[in-house]
Structure formats: structure tokens, C-alpha cells
Design a protein around this motif. Structure first.
Motif, PDB file in Angstrom:
ATOM      1  N   ILE A 113       0.932  -1.098   0.020  1.00 54.15           N
ATOM      2  CA  ILE A 113       0.080   0.044  -0.016  1.00 54.15           C
ATOM      3  C   ILE A 113       0.810   1.124   0.018  1.00 54.15           C
ATOM      4  N   PRO A 114       1.766   1.335   0.822  1.00 58.01           N
ATOM      5  CA  PRO A 114       2.440   2.629   0.898  1.00 58.01           C
ATOM      6  C   PRO A 114       3.504   3.014  -0.468  1.00 58.01           C
ATOM      7  N   VAL A 115       3.987   1.691  -1.187  1.00 58.08           N
ATOM      8  CA  VAL A 115       4.441   1.767  -2.434  1.00 58.08           C
ATOM      9  C   VAL A 115       3.293   2.381  -3.430  1.00 58.08           C
ATOM     10  N   GLN A 116       2.277   1.630  -3.554  1.00 57.54           N
ATOM     11  CA  GLN A 116       1.341   2.347  -4.333  1.00 57.54           C
ATOM     12  C   GLN A 116       1.011   3.433  -4.093  1.00 57.54           C
ATOM     13  N   ILE A 117       0.773   4.067  -3.065  1.00 55.03           N
ATOM     14  CA  ILE A 117       0.347   5.556  -2.844  1.00 55.03           C
ATOM     15  C   ILE A 117       1.465   6.206  -3.312  1.00 55.03           C
ATOM     16  N   THR A 118       2.751   5.907  -2.921  1.00 58.59           N
ATOM     17  CA  THR A 118       3.851   6.763  -3.529  1.00 58.59           C
ATOM     18  C   THR A 118       3.905   7.098  -5.026  1.00 58.59           C
ATOM     19  N   LEU A 119       3.740   5.640  -5.545  1.00 56.63           N
ATOM     20  CA  LEU A 119       3.619   5.736  -7.023  1.00 56.63           C
ATOM     21  C   LEU A 119       2.636   6.713  -7.518  1.00 56.63           C
ATOM     22  N   MET A 120       1.461   6.593  -6.970  1.00 59.48           N
ATOM     23  CA  MET A 120       0.408   7.470  -7.432  1.00 59.48           C
ATOM     24  C   MET A 120       0.498   9.043  -7.416  1.00 59.48           C
ATOM     25  N   VAL A 121       1.077   9.232  -6.162  1.00 59.69           N
ATOM     26  CA  VAL A 121       1.391  10.656  -5.797  1.00 59.69           C
ATOM     27  C   VAL A 121       2.342  11.285  -6.686  1.00 59.69           C
TER      28      VAL A 121
ATOM     29  N   ARG B 276       3.865  15.878 -14.491  1.00 56.88           N
ATOM     30  CA  ARG B 276       3.257  16.138 -15.841  1.00 56.88           C
ATOM     31  C   ARG B 276       3.663  14.823 -16.679  1.00 56.88           C
ATOM     32  N   TYR B 277       2.555  14.060 -16.890  1.00 58.72           N
ATOM     33  CA  TYR B 277       2.736  12.891 -17.529  1.00 58.72           C
ATOM     34  C   TYR B 277       1.761  13.217 -18.952  1.00 58.72           C
ATOM     35  N   LEU B 278       2.524  12.144 -19.992  1.00 57.97           N
ATOM     36  CA  LEU B 278       1.907  12.459 -21.520  1.00 57.97           C
ATOM     37  C   LEU B 278       0.485  12.256 -21.478  1.00 57.97           C
ATOM     38  N   PRO B 279      -0.491  13.061 -22.325  1.00 61.58           N
ATOM     39  CA  PRO B 279      -1.948  12.708 -22.270  1.00 61.58           C
ATOM     40  C   PRO B 279      -2.109  11.633 -23.189  1.00 61.58           C
ATOM     41  N   THR B 280      -1.728  10.356 -23.277  1.00 68.75           N
ATOM     42  CA  THR B 280      -1.981   9.227 -24.386  1.00 68.75           C
ATOM     43  C   THR B 280      -2.884   8.238 -23.640  1.00 68.75           C
ATOM     44  N   ARG B 281      -3.461   7.420 -24.277  1.00 70.47           N
ATOM     45  CA  ARG B 281      -4.362   6.272 -23.913  1.00 70.47           C
ATOM     46  C   ARG B 281      -3.513   5.361 -22.908  1.00 70.47           C
ATOM     47  N   GLN B 282      -2.151   5.415 -23.457  1.00 68.04           N
ATOM     48  CA  GLN B 282      -1.096   4.403 -22.478  1.00 68.04           C
ATOM     49  C   GLN B 282      -0.961   4.923 -21.217  1.00 68.04           C
ATOM     50  N   SER B 283      -0.920   6.188 -20.900  1.00 73.10           N
ATOM     51  CA  SER B 283      -0.827   6.648 -19.850  1.00 73.10           C
ATOM     52  C   SER B 283      -1.951   6.575 -18.932  1.00 73.10           C
ATOM     53  N   ARG B 284      -2.950   6.960 -19.765  1.00 72.90           N
ATOM     54  CA  ARG B 284      -4.360   7.007 -19.024  1.00 72.90           C
ATOM     55  C   ARG B 284      -4.501   5.403 -18.485  1.00 72.90           C
ATOM     56  N   SER B 285      -4.227   4.336 -19.178  1.00 70.44           N
ATOM     57  CA  SER B 285      -4.483   3.147 -18.911  1.00 70.44           C
ATOM     58  C   SER B 285      -3.760   2.606 -17.727  1.00 70.44           C
ATOM     59  N   PHE B 286      -2.513   3.305 -17.724  1.00 70.71           N
ATOM     60  CA  PHE B 286      -1.701   2.959 -16.493  1.00 70.71           C
ATOM     61  C   PHE B 286      -2.146   3.742 -15.191  1.00 70.71           C
TER      62      PHE B 286
ATOM     63  N   ALA C 183       8.435   1.972 -18.928  1.00 72.08           N
ATOM     64  CA  ALA C 183       7.905   2.529 -19.900  1.00 72.08           C
ATOM     65  C   ALA C 183       7.033   3.803 -19.527  1.00 72.08           C
ATOM     66  N   GLN C 184       6.774   3.987 -18.203  1.00 69.10           N
ATOM     67  CA  GLN C 184       5.772   4.842 -17.753  1.00 69.10           C
ATOM     68  C   GLN C 184       6.484   6.061 -16.789  1.00 69.10           C
TER      69      GLN C 184
ATOM     70  N   SER D 158      11.670  14.515 -27.172  1.00 70.12           N
ATOM     71  CA  SER D 158      11.291  13.842 -28.569  1.00 70.12           C
ATOM     72  C   SER D 158      10.497  12.617 -28.250  1.00 70.12           C
ATOM     73  N   ARG D 159      10.985  11.821 -27.267  1.00 69.02           N
ATOM     74  CA  ARG D 159      10.336  10.646 -26.836  1.00 69.02           C
ATOM     75  C   ARG D 159       9.153  10.712 -26.755  1.00 69.02           C
ATOM     76  N   GLY D 160       8.800  11.496 -25.613  1.00 70.12           N
ATOM     77  CA  GLY D 160       7.421  11.970 -25.428  1.00 70.12           C
ATOM     78  C   GLY D 160       6.482  12.089 -26.801  1.00 70.12           C
ATOM     79  N   PHE D 161       7.062  12.880 -27.454  1.00 72.17           N
ATOM     80  CA  PHE D 161       6.223  13.156 -28.804  1.00 72.17           C
ATOM     81  C   PHE D 161       6.012  12.092 -29.645  1.00 72.17           C
ATOM     82  N   ARG D 162       7.167  10.991 -29.768  1.00 76.84           N
ATOM     83  CA  ARG D 162       7.030   9.748 -30.470  1.00 76.84           C
ATOM     84  C   ARG D 162       5.964   9.046 -30.014  1.00 76.84           C
ATOM     85  N   SER D 163       5.925   8.980 -28.630  1.00 73.12           N
ATOM     86  CA  SER D 163       4.904   8.057 -27.913  1.00 73.12           C
ATOM     87  C   SER D 163       3.661   8.739 -28.144  1.00 73.12           C
ATOM     88  N   LEU D 164       3.336  10.120 -28.085  1.00 67.70           N
ATOM     89  CA  LEU D 164       2.017  10.662 -28.264  1.00 67.70           C
ATOM     90  C   LEU D 164       1.515  10.492 -29.683  1.00 67.70           C
TER      91      LEU D 164
END
Length: 655
Positions: free
Chosen positions: A19-27, A33-43, A221-222, A237-243
Motif C-alpha cells: 500500500i505505501p508503495v502504491q500510494i507513493t507511485l500514485m502521488v 506532468r505525464y503524457l496525455p496518451t491512452r497508454q498513460s491513462r491506462s496506466f 515505460a511509464q 522527443s521520446r514523449g512526442f513519438r509516444s504521443l
């Protein structure tokens, strides 16, 4: 002993530790700022559901351990919630894999619906279990009972893990080796965790292994920082390619590119520290220019991209950008910096179906936008895209021709101004296109320089020139030498002199029969030429300076290489006949006084030829005598009257 050990019959230690690890990851993920991609939303969905599942697993285990004291509705509610979250998480982890490898682009919508069928089926089984006991039930004393279809929970998780592996295997040719291994490991962790949970259900272990799988995703990847240029507050540029990978095959975005003019030159002028400061100010300006629905990317080398899935007024934004660049970029940390920039706009009708095609088109557009010679914004439309396709065709044709030594050598005569005899020729590369016609050198030479094949191309033309000079018919003619062009990039190759000497010796030719033409552009880096020129001069090669007067003329550079011949650029020859004056005559007189022979290019008619002879040039070259021609045509051109003569048709053009 854990705190929950007195409250439950289950071992919750591993679940609690996750649980602490999961909360830390989420926070961390939501704070960055993360990429506005379907992949990011899925994660993000995986993170949220994983935490909820872990909490519900612990809560359910506590309630089940005291089933005789807990209302039956609460028992069923907590257990149904846990199993539904477990089922949903299994599907989300599979769905994430499909998003990362873009598997959905390769399968039909019907098959995608079929892959969701087990999810809906399992959710339905869990939902009806309180009344039918299919998955689980509770007896009158609140004791947990396993239903006849309980094993389907494990089969369901294994099914989606195996299906994800199958997707990865199917798409393996499009994936990097490290990515494949990471995705395989990620699903193996899910499979192993589910298997261990089935062996001992008293240990809440599934959350721990799901967390390990999530960490594999995050680290590989995320991690938002791997897509972000922190110093500029922009995606990289990596973010651009991913999006953009998610937008292939459709046009659902608005794009504006900004390229600083002559970025390498101005960075050298102002220095790294000042330019980095200016780039930070630009990043702040671009963020203020648009809302948060628009993503900012920095693609290195002074290039930014604004990308949005919401409509942008490209013309208005580009106008604002140009107006801003008319003022200095100022900060207390650096002095005023004055820059100019070009913009790139993408037409909504242009659709790309491969990342290579998109990047190639955008790179060329940004190159042009950053070129000081281009004063207008670049518009990526259907015509521009056709130009890119043409470049790809030329590139492929060039690569095949170089690989098979199929680049054709054409020759243009060099005429002795005093005798009228054809005493030399300039060797020119010609590339035959798929339609049987020839592709202009202006198309394929820059490509050869850009992709590094120009050295091989130049070496092949040099070898063909040597082979032509060694022919008996040529030996008997008035032709004494052939000029072979060296590109600026060839001149940087320190192994080139030895290779050329070896080729020339194979044909038993005197080095004086080969004149190597250097452009004035190559002379900008004359210090790199010294050693190569020294080696070849010692062997007897002659050097000619091509395009003299085209814009790089410098007396110091001219003296640094022992040229035999100076070729006057066509532009100053034509200018003399259009504007008159003594400029050309003064140049010829000055060069003669320094001991150089002079060749005039661009001789188009008898009047020009007569005047240039009067001015004292030594050799003449141009369409008045002959256009570049094939080896066979050149032989026919010089053969009819033997040594020292040209063809009957050409004789009419001689002065």
C-alpha cells in the motif's frame, strides 16, 4: 507480528507492504506532468484499481475472519467488491500491454470486443454469486464457502496474461528487444503471483506480485521523467513519438512547430549558457500562449512543437510567435538575445500511417523552417507530403544504385579557348529513376551527403572516370584529363587519398590525367584538407577550385591549396554579360597574375564564347559546346575527326 494478525486469519503482511508503495507511485505520477496518451491513462487506471483492490482484499479478509459477527450483506458486499476489482485489474493489465504495443491498431473491432467477453462474463459471475453461490458464498455462520466456478478466477487471470504474451509475440518484429523482454517479464510475474495465490489462499500475495508487475511497467515505460525535459518544462522527443504513435492513421490533432533560425550558428555566437536561458524563456512563453490541453515538446536543436487534440488557431498563434521573436529574449541571468524563428503548420488533410513517415516529413519541415533562406512559414500539406514521398523514392533508388555500382557517369566537354579542341571533361554523376529517366543531381546529391553515402558515390564516379580514360579510343583523342568533383564531406575522409591512388594505379593512369575539383564550401575547412591534398599532390594529382565567386571567396583560403585551375562560377560569368563592367576582367587578370589557369562555366552562345576568349580565359565549358552526355555519346562527340577534333555538329558551335 502485524497489527492485522489479531483481526484476521489471513496473512496480510505482503498486502500491507504494497500500500505505501502504491500510494507513493500514485502521488508521484499525479504530481508530475505525464503524457496525455491512452497508454498513460491506462496506466493510471491500473494504479488506482490496484490500490483499491489491495485495500478491499485486506478489508474483506478482516470481515470474513469475523463472519459470525458481521452482517451478511456487508460480507457479500466487501467480497464482491474485491473480486470485481481483481477481475477488472487483470483486464486492465492486459489492456495496458495492448496499448503500449499498439496491438489494437492491428486487430479488428470485432476481435477487440471478443477479448472483452471474458471480462463481462466474470463480472457477471461475481455479481450473481451472492444469490447463486457460483464463485463463493457464506453459510449461516458467516463462514466463507468456495463455489463450483471459483477456479475460473485463476483461469481468467491466466487467460489475459497468456493473451498479452501472445500479443507481444505477434508484434515482436515491431518491438525493441528490451521492450519485449520487459513485457514478457511483466506477464510472467502476474502468472506466478496468481499461481502462488492459488496454492495458499491464506496469504494475501496477489497484490504484491501485481505491484511488482506495475513497477516493471513504471521503470521501463511509464516514468514521466523519461518523457520530460525538466529544465524547459516541456516533453521531449521520446514523449512526442509516444504521443504521435497513437495518432497514426488518423488526423485528430493540431500541430505547430517552431524552429530557431540557424540554431547552431546563434548557439555558437551567444554560448551555451545564454542559449539555454533563452530556451527556458521560450518554454515559459509557449506555455502562456496556450492552455493546458495543449502539450509542449522540445525536440532539441532549438525546435519546439505545440500539439493539441483540441482546435488551435494556427495562423493567429504563428503571428503572435513571430511578433514575439521581433523582440529580444531577456533575463537577469543573461544578456539580451535576438533570434528569429520559422513556424510549421500541418494541414488537417494529411494523415500518416507510419512513425518513420511522420518523423521524416516533420524533420524536413523543421529543417526548412530553421533555414534562414526560408522566409515564409512551412505548410505540411498534400503537396509537401508528395515531396517527401519523392525524397523517399530517390533515397531508395540512390541506395540501390550505390550498392550495385549503378550510378551513371556523364561527361561535359572542356574546350581549349586557344585551339578549340576538347582537352578535358567534367565527370558528373547521374541517377536513373524507376521510370527510366534521370533524377536531377540537385535531388540525390544532397541526400547522399545527408546519409553519408557521398564518399562511396564519389569513389565510384572516380573509378568510372579512370576506366574511361584508359579506353584506347580516349587515349587516341585530344582528351588529356577528366575533372572529378569532391564534396566537402568526402574531403573530411582521411582514407580517401590512398583509395583514389590505388584505383588510379589499377588502371595504370598518370595522376596528372585526373583533376580533382573542390568547391569553395569545402575550403571553409581548409585545415582538414591539407594532409589529403599533400598526399595526392605528391602523387601527381591536379586540383581545381570549382564555383569561384559563388559566395565563399577568400584569398587566404585560395593560397592554402596549390590549385592549378580556377573555375569561375556561372553566376559571375552571366552577371558580366547582363550588367557589364570590368569586374570579371579584373578577376581573370588577377588570377592569371597569380599563375592560375581559368575555366569559365556557363558558356551558352557564341557571343559569350568570343568575349570570354577575348578576356583571356583558358578553358570553356557550357551548353554552347555540349550538354553533359553519356560515355558513348561523348566518344561519338570526339571521334569523327580524330585527335584534337570534335563532331561535325559541335564544330559549328566552336569559336
Amino acid at each position: 507480528m502485524s497489527i492485522l494478525s489479531v483481526l484476521t486469519n489471513y496473512n496480510c503482511d505482503l498486502a500491507l507492504a504494497t500500500i505505501p508503495v502504491q500510494i507513493t507511485l500514485m502521488v508521484y505520477y499525479f504530481a508530475t506532468r505525464y503524457l496525455p496518451t491512452r497508454q498513460s491513462r491506462s496506466f493510471v487506471a491500473v494504479l488506482v484499481v490496484s490500490l483499491l483492490m489491495t485495500v478491499s482484499d485486506i478489508v474483506s479478509s478482516v470481515l470474513v475472519s469475523h463472519g459470525n459477527m458481521v452482517p451478511i450483506g456487508l460480507l457479500y458486499g466487501s467480497t464482491v467488491a474485491y473480486y470485481m476489482l481483481l477481475v477488472l485489474l487483470s483486464w486492465l493489465l492486459f489492456s495496458y500491454v495492448a496499448e503500449e504495443i499498439h496491438a489494437y491498431r492491428m486487430i479488428s473491432s470485432r476481435f477487440r470486443l471478443i477479448t472483452k467477453a471474458p471480462l463481462f462474463f466474470m463480472l457477471a459471475l461475481v455479481a450473481v454469486s451472492p444469490g447463486m453461490g457460483i464463485i463463493f458464498s457464506f453459510d449461516g455462520n458467516g463462514q466463507f464457502q468456495i463455489g463450483p466456478a471459483y477456479v475460473s478466477l485463476y483461469l481468467f487471470q491466466w487467460f489475459y496474461a497468456l493473451l498479452a504474451v501472445a500479443y507481444v509475440h505477434t508484434c515482436r518484429e515491431t518491438l525493441h528487444r528490451i521492450q519485449r523482454r520487459r513485457l514478457y517479464a511483466y506477464n510472467i510475474l502476474i502468472f506466478v503471483g496468481t499461481f502462488l495465490a492459488a496454492l495458499d489462499e491464506q496469504i494475501l500475495i496477489i497484490s504484491y506480485f501485481y505491484l511488482l508487475a506495475i513497477l516493471v511497467i513504471f521503470l521501463g515505460a511509464q516514468n514521466p521523467e523519461s518523457f520530460y525535459e525538466t529544465r524547459l518544462d516541456a516533453f521531449n522527443s521520446r514523449g512526442f513519438r509516444s504521443l504521435m504513435a497513437e495518432a497514426l492513421g488518423e488526423q485528430k490533432y493540431w500541430l505547430i512547430g517552431i524552429a530557431i533560425k540557424d540554431y547552431s550558428g546563434v548557439r555558437e555566437l551567444y554560448g551555451d549558457q545564454q542559449m539555454d536561458g533563452a530556451l527556458r524563456k521560450m518554454g515559459q512563453f509557449f506555455h502562456q500562449l496556450v492552455d493546458r490541453r495543449t502539450s509542449l515538446f522540445y525536440i532539441r536543436n532549438g525546435r519546439f512543437i505545440l500539439l493539441s487534440h483540441w482546435p488551435l488557431d494556427e495562423d493567429k498563434l504563428c503571428q503572435i510567435i513571430h511578433e514575439r521573436f521581433q523582440s529580444a529574449w531577456h533575463s537577469k541571468d543573461f544578456a539580451d538575445i535576438f533570434l528569429s524563428a520559422g513556424c510549421v503548420k500541418m494541414d488537417r488533410s494529411v494523415v500518416f500511417f507510419s512513425m518513420a513517415e511522420l518523423i521524416r516529413c516533420l524533420r524536413l519541415a523543421m529543417d526548412r523552417a530553421g533555414d534562414p533562406a526560408y522566409t515564409k512559414d512551412i505548410h505540411i500539406d498534400a503537396a509537401f507530403n508528395r515531396e517527401i514521398q519523392r525524397r523517399v523514392l530517390v533515397q531508395q533508388t540512390l541506395s540501390n544504385a550505390i550498392e550495385n555500382d549503378a550510378v551513371v557517369m556523364f561527361l561535359q566537354p572542356l574546350v581549349d579557348a586557344k585551339t578549340g579542341a576538347v582537352v578535358g571533361a567534367e565527370a558528373l554523376a547521374r541517377l536513373e529513376g524507376p521510370d527510366g529517366g534521370f533524377i536531377p543531381p540537385s535531388e540525390f546529391i544532397p541526400l547522399a551527403e545527408a546519409n553519408g553515402t557521398i564518399s562511396k558515390l564519389g569513389e565510384q564516379i572516380f573509378a568510372k572516370a579512370c576506366a574511361f580514360l584508359s579506353m584506347p579510343a580516349v587515349r587516341k583523342s585530344s582528351v588529356e584529363w577528366i575533372n572529378v568533383n569532391l564534396s566537402p564531406l568526402q574531403c573530411r575522409d582521411r582514407t580517401m587519398p590512398r583509395r583514389f591512388i590505388r584505383i588510379k594505379d589499377q588502371f595504370r593512369l598518370p595522376s596528372s590525367a585526373l583533376h580533382l575539383e573542390l568547391t569553395e564550401e569545402a575550403m571553409i575547412q581548409a585545415d582538414r584538407l591539407q594532409e589529403s591534398v599533400r598526399i595526392m599532390r605528391e602523387d601527381g594529382f591536379q586540383f581545381a577550385l570549382d564555383d569561384y565567386g559563388s559566395g565563399y571567396s577568400n584569398a587566404g583560403r585560395l593560397l592554402s591549396i596549390p590549385f592549378r585551375t580556377i573555375k569561375l562560377d556561372r553566376s559571375i560569368v552571366v552577371a558580366h554579360f547582363e550588367k557589364g563592367g570590368t569586374y570579371l576582367e579584373d578577376i581573370i587578370h588577377s588570377l592569371h597574375n597569380q599563375g592560375y589557369e581559368i575555366t569559365a562555366e556557363g558558356v551558352e552562345d557564341k557571343r559569350m564564347a568570343d568575349e570570354l576568349i577575348r578576356l583571356g580565359v583558358d578553358y570553356l565549358q557550357g551548353f554552347f559546346y555540349a550538354r553533359p552526355m553519356s560515355e558513348d555519346d561523348f566518344l561519338a562527340y570526339i571521334r569523327p575527326k580524330g585527335k584534337g577534333a570534335v563532331s561535325d555538329d559541335a564544330e559549328e558551335n566552336l569559336p
